[in-house]
Design a protein around this motif. Structure first.
Motif, PDB file in Angstrom:
ATOM      1  N   LEU A  56       0.716  -1.271   0.088  1.00 21.04           N
ATOM      2  CA  LEU A  56      -0.028  -0.012  -0.045  1.00 21.04           C
ATOM      3  C   LEU A  56       0.813   1.279   0.005  1.00 21.04           C
ATOM      4  CD1 LEU A  56      -2.699  -1.013   2.516  1.00 21.04           C
ATOM      5  CD2 LEU A  56      -3.054  -0.761   0.196  1.00 21.04           C
ATOM      6  N   VAL A  57       2.051   1.116   0.212  1.00 22.13           N
ATOM      7  CA  VAL A  57       2.688   2.446   0.397  1.00 22.13           C
ATOM      8  C   VAL A  57       2.853   3.169  -0.744  1.00 22.13           C
ATOM      9  CG1 VAL A  57       5.426   2.789   0.479  1.00 22.13           C
ATOM     10  CG2 VAL A  57       4.400   1.157   1.977  1.00 22.13           C
ATOM     11  N   PRO A  58       2.903   2.637  -2.112  1.00 14.37           N
ATOM     12  CA  PRO A  58       2.869   3.441  -3.097  1.00 14.37           C
ATOM     13  C   PRO A  58       1.661   4.724  -3.227  1.00 14.37           C
ATOM     14  CG  PRO A  58       3.649   1.264  -3.993  1.00 14.37           C
ATOM     15  CD  PRO A  58       3.275   1.324  -2.550  1.00 14.37           C
ATOM     16  N   LEU A  59       0.552   4.086  -2.855  1.00 14.95           N
ATOM     17  CA  LEU A  59      -0.661   4.865  -2.697  1.00 14.95           C
ATOM     18  C   LEU A  59      -0.620   6.090  -1.847  1.00 14.95           C
ATOM     19  CD1 LEU A  59      -3.554   2.141  -2.387  1.00 14.95           C
ATOM     20  CD2 LEU A  59      -3.178   3.542  -4.319  1.00 14.95           C
ATOM     21  N   LYS A 119      -4.739   8.827  -8.382  1.00 20.21           N
ATOM     22  CA  LYS A 119      -5.702   8.258  -9.370  1.00 20.21           C
ATOM     23  C   LYS A 119      -4.943   7.450 -10.392  1.00 20.21           C
ATOM     24  CE  LYS A 119      -9.575  11.585  -9.461  1.00 20.21           C
ATOM     25  NZ  LYS A 119     -10.410  12.565 -10.300  1.00 20.21           N
ATOM     26  N   GLU A 120      -3.789   7.883 -10.889  1.00 20.93           N
ATOM     27  CA  GLU A 120      -2.996   7.076 -11.759  1.00 20.93           C
ATOM     28  C   GLU A 120      -2.460   5.915 -10.946  1.00 20.93           C
ATOM     29  OE1 GLU A 120      -1.401   6.046 -15.191  1.00 20.93           O
ATOM     30  OE2 GLU A 120      -2.811   7.677 -14.713  1.00 20.93           O
ATOM     31  N   ALA A 125      -3.728   4.421  -8.261  1.00 26.32           N
ATOM     32  CA  ALA A 125      -4.721   3.482  -7.879  1.00 26.32           C
ATOM     33  C   ALA A 125      -4.932   2.452  -8.949  1.00 26.32           C
ATOM     34  CB  ALA A 125      -5.779   4.209  -7.357  1.00 26.32           C
ATOM     35  N   LYS A 126      -4.833   2.745 -10.200  1.00 26.87           N
ATOM     36  CA  LYS A 126      -5.070   1.933 -11.294  1.00 26.87           C
ATOM     37  C   LYS A 126      -4.306   0.675 -11.541  1.00 26.87           C
ATOM     38  CE  LYS A 126      -6.039   5.495 -14.744  1.00 26.87           C
ATOM     39  NZ  LYS A 126      -5.443   6.439 -16.094  1.00 26.87           N
ATOM     40  N   ALA A 127      -3.213   0.728 -10.895  1.00 23.08           N
ATOM     41  CA  ALA A 127      -2.358  -0.685 -10.691  1.00 23.08           C
ATOM     42  C   ALA A 127      -3.178  -1.753  -9.662  1.00 23.08           C
ATOM     43  CB  ALA A 127      -1.049  -0.303 -10.152  1.00 23.08           C
ATOM     44  N   TYR A 128      -3.894  -1.136  -8.773  1.00 23.19           N
ATOM     45  CA  TYR A 128      -4.712  -2.046  -7.983  1.00 23.19           C
ATOM     46  C   TYR A 128      -5.819  -2.664  -8.382  1.00 23.19           C
ATOM     47  CZ  TYR A 128      -1.120  -0.144  -4.595  1.00 23.19           C
ATOM     48  OH  TYR A 128      -0.103   0.230  -4.185  1.00 23.19           O
ATOM     49  N   SER A 129      -6.389  -2.081  -9.621  1.00 26.84           N
ATOM     50  CA  SER A 129      -7.520  -2.675 -10.165  1.00 26.84           C
ATOM     51  C   SER A 129      -7.155  -3.399 -11.639  1.00 26.84           C
ATOM     52  CB  SER A 129      -8.418  -1.730 -10.355  1.00 26.84           C
ATOM     53  OG  SER A 129      -7.949  -0.711 -11.264  1.00 26.84           O
ATOM     54  N   ASP A 130      -5.810  -3.644 -11.845  1.00 25.50           N
ATOM     55  CA  ASP A 130      -5.361  -4.510 -13.099  1.00 25.50           C
ATOM     56  C   ASP A 130      -6.287  -5.569 -13.221  1.00 25.50           C
ATOM     57  OD1 ASP A 130      -2.687  -4.443 -15.111  1.00 25.50           O
ATOM     58  OD2 ASP A 130      -3.403  -6.367 -14.525  1.00 25.50           O
TER      59      ASP A 130
END
Length: 487
Positions: free
Chosen positions: A62-65, A77-78, A80-85
Motif C-alpha cells: 500500500l506504500v505507493p498509494l 488516481k494514476e 490506484a489504477k495498478a490496484y485494479s489491473d
C-alpha cells in the motif's frame, strides 16, 4: 544484543529499510538524476521491508498509494489504477473457485480417491499424497492446499504408525509424507497461471508491457508436464533414494481411507454443482481461442472467464434438502478468510514496477546486465533459474517476481530475445524453494509438524533445487520456443 534484536525484530526491520532508503537518496551511489534516485530509494525501501518482514506484505504494497502522490511521482488516481489491473481479477476468480471446492469438501474426496487408487503400502501412500496434493495445487493456492491436506496426512501417519510392521521405518514414512505435502503443493502450483501468486504476477507484467502474452492453455502446455515430472522426481528422491520406509501394505491404512470415503457418502448435489462450475470454467479457459476465433460478438479472456465462474458460484443454488435452508454454492460470508492481501500485493507490485519503468531505471538496469550476459541463451536461462530458485529461499516468492520480472524483460529486450525465455524460468524458480522452512508457506506449515528436522529439509531441498534448476532450464530452452514461437 541477540535478545534485543529478537525482541525488537519488527522495529529493527523498519529502521533498516529507512536507513537503506536514506542511503540511496542522500548518498546516491549510482549517480542518478533526482526523480530516478527518489523512485529507486522507494523501491529499496519496499523491497527491504518485504525481505525483512517489517510489516505484512500487503501493507507494504500500500506504500505507493501514499508516497507516490506525496512526492509527486504520480497522482493517486494514476497510482490506484495498478490496484485494479485485470490480472488481479483472474486470481480473485481462482480464489472463489478454490473456496467453493474447500467449502463442499470436494478436495478431500479427490485426495482420498487418488490415495485409494495408488494403494496403501508406504511408497504408494506417499505417491498418492504427492499426486493428489499436486493436482489440487494446480487450482488452489499452494498454502491453502497444504492446509487442507495436512490434517489428512497427519491422520494417516497416526493410523499407520500404530499398526505398522516393526521392520518398517515409520520416521522416514512420516518425514516423506509431510515433506511431500509441501513440495507437491509448490510444484503443482506452477502448472497453471492461477496455481500460485508468482505466476499471476508475471502474467500481469507481460500483459502490461507486451502486446502478446502467454495464455492459460499455453502456460499449461509448458508447465503442466514440467510439474508432473517434478512430482515424480520428488517421489523418487524421497522414497527410493534418501528416505526408504520399507512399509508394506497396511490393512489399517486401507480401512482408514475406506472409512473416510464411506463417511463422505456419494457425491453430493453441492459437490456435483461445484464440479460442474469448475469444469465449465476450465473448459472455457482451454477453448477460449477457438471460441474467439469462430465469432466476433463475444471475446473471452482469462480474467473474464475466471470472474464468470466465480459469479456463477454465487448464483447457482446449493440444492440442499427441503429440511435445510437453501443457499448458493458460495455466500459472501464464505470469503471472509480469503487471502485478500495477495490482491493488494499484486497492485503494489504493479504500481512499483510502473514507477521504475517510467523513471527509466528498469531499462537502464536491463542494459547494464545485458552487457555482462552470456550470448549463449542456454547458459543465460540456467543462470536466471539458478539465482531465482536459491534467492526464493530467503525472499518472498511473490515479492521476488514483482521485483525481477521487469528486470528480466529489460535484459531480454536488450539482447533481442523472447522475454519469456528469461521470465518463465525466473517465475517458476521462485516457486521451487525447498531447503528452508521460510522458503514458502507450505514449507513452514509442514516443518511445524515436528516430523522434519532442519538438516533433513536442507538436504532434501538442495537435491530438489538442483533438479528444479536443470528441468526448468531444459523445458524453457527446448519447449517454450515450440509452444510460443513468436512473441
Amino acid at each position: 544484543m541477540k535478545e534485543f534484536f529478537t525482541k525488537y525484530k519488527k522495529e529493527a526491520a523498519l529502521a533498516g529499510g529507512l536507513l537503506l532508503f536514506l542511503f540511496f537518496f542522500l548518498i546516491n551511489p549510482l549517480g542518478l538524476e533526482p526523480q530516478p534516485k527518489l523512485v529507486l530509494s522507494i523501491a529499496v525501501l519496499m523491497i527491504s521491508w518485504w525481505v525483512l518482514d517489517a510489516m505484512p506484505l500487503a501493507v507494504v504494497a500500500l506504500v505507493p498509494l501514499v508516497i507516490f502522490p506525496l512526492l509527486n511521482i504520480s497522482p493517486i488516481k494514476e497510482t490506484a489504477k495498478a490496484y485494479s489491473d485485470s490480472i488481479i481479477y483472474l486470481f480473485m476468480g481462482g480464489f472463489f473457485l478454490g473456496i467453493a471446492i474447500e467449502k463442499w469438501n470436494l478436495h478431500k474426496r479427490i485426495a482420498l480417491r487418488i490415495i485409494k487408487f495408488t494403494g496403501t503400502n508406504g511408497n504408494n501412500i506417499v505417491l498418492g499424497f504427492i499426486l493428489s496434493t499436486g493436482f489440487i495445487s494446480m487450482w488452489l493456492s499452494n498454502t491453502a492446499t497444504t492446509m487442507m491436506m495436512y490434517p489428512i496426512g497427519a491422520s494417516v501417519i497416526h493410523v499407520i504408525g500404530r499398526h505398522a510392521d516393526p521392520k518398517a521405518n515409520i520416521k522416514n514414512f512420516s518425514l516423506t509424507l509431510m515433506m511431500a505435502l509441501a513440495y507437491a503443493s509448490n510444484f503443482g502450483g506452477i502448472a497453471t497461471i492461477i496455481g500460485t501468486p508468482p505466476n499471476v504476477a508475471y502474467v500481469s507484467h507481460l500483459n502490461a508491457h507486451y502486446k502478446h502474452g502467454i495464455d492459460f492453455i499455453n502456460w499449461m502446455l509448458l508447465c503442466m508436464p514440467l510439474a508432473i515430472l517434478l512430482l515424480f522426481m520428488l517421489y523418487f528422491v524421497m522414497v527410493k533414494w534418501l528416505y526408504p520406509n520399507h512399509l508394506s501394505h497396511s490393512a489399517e491404512g486401507k480401512l482408514f481411507i475406506e472409512n473416510e470415503l464411506k463417511e463422505m457418502g456419494k457425491l453430493s448435489r453441492q459437490e456435483k454443482r461445484v464440479l460442474l462450475v469448475f469444469g465449465g470454467t476450465a473448459l472455457l479457459w482451454i477453448t477460449k481461442d477457438i471460441i474467439n476465433g469462430s465469432q466476433k460478438v463475444i471475446q473471452l479472456d482469462d480474467s473474464l472467464i475466471a470472474l464468470l465462474g466465480a459469479i456463477s458460484l454465487f448464483v447457482v443454488p446449493s440444492g440442499r434438502s427441503k429440511d435445510e435452508p437453501d443457499e448458493r454454492l458460495l455466500e459472501w460470508g464464505d470469503t471472509k478468510n480469503m487471502a485478500w492481501g495477495i490482491l493488494l500485493l499484486f497492485g503494489g507490485g504493479i504500481a512499483l514496477a510502473k514507477a521504475l519503468e517510467d523513471a527509466k531505471l528498469i531499462q537502464g538496469l536491463g542494459e547494464y546486465i545485458a552487457g555482462f550476459a552470456s550470448s549463449n541463451t542456454l547458459v543465460l536461462i540456467f543462470m536466471v533459474t539458478l539465482i531465482s530458485v536459491f534467492l526464493s529461499e530467503v525472499m518472498s516468492n511473490i515479492a521476488q517476481v514483482i521485483v525481477m520480472a521487469p528486470v528480466m524483460s529489460a535484459v531480454a529486450d536488450a539482447l533481442h530475445i523472447n522475454p519469456l525465455l528469461l521470465g518463465i524460468p525466473m517465475t517458476l524458480g521462485a516457486s521451487c524453494a525447498s531447503m528452508m522452512p521460510m522458503g514458502t508457506p507450505p514449507n513452514a506449515i509442514v516443518f511445524a509438524s515436528g516430523h522434519i528436522k532442519l538438516n533433513q529439509m536442507i538436504k532434501t531441498g538442495f537435491v530438489m533445487n538442483i533438479i528444479c534448476v536443470i528441468l526448468i532450464t531444459l523445458f524453457s530452452w527446448l519447449l517454450l520456443p515450440l509452444i510460443v514461437p513468436d512473441f
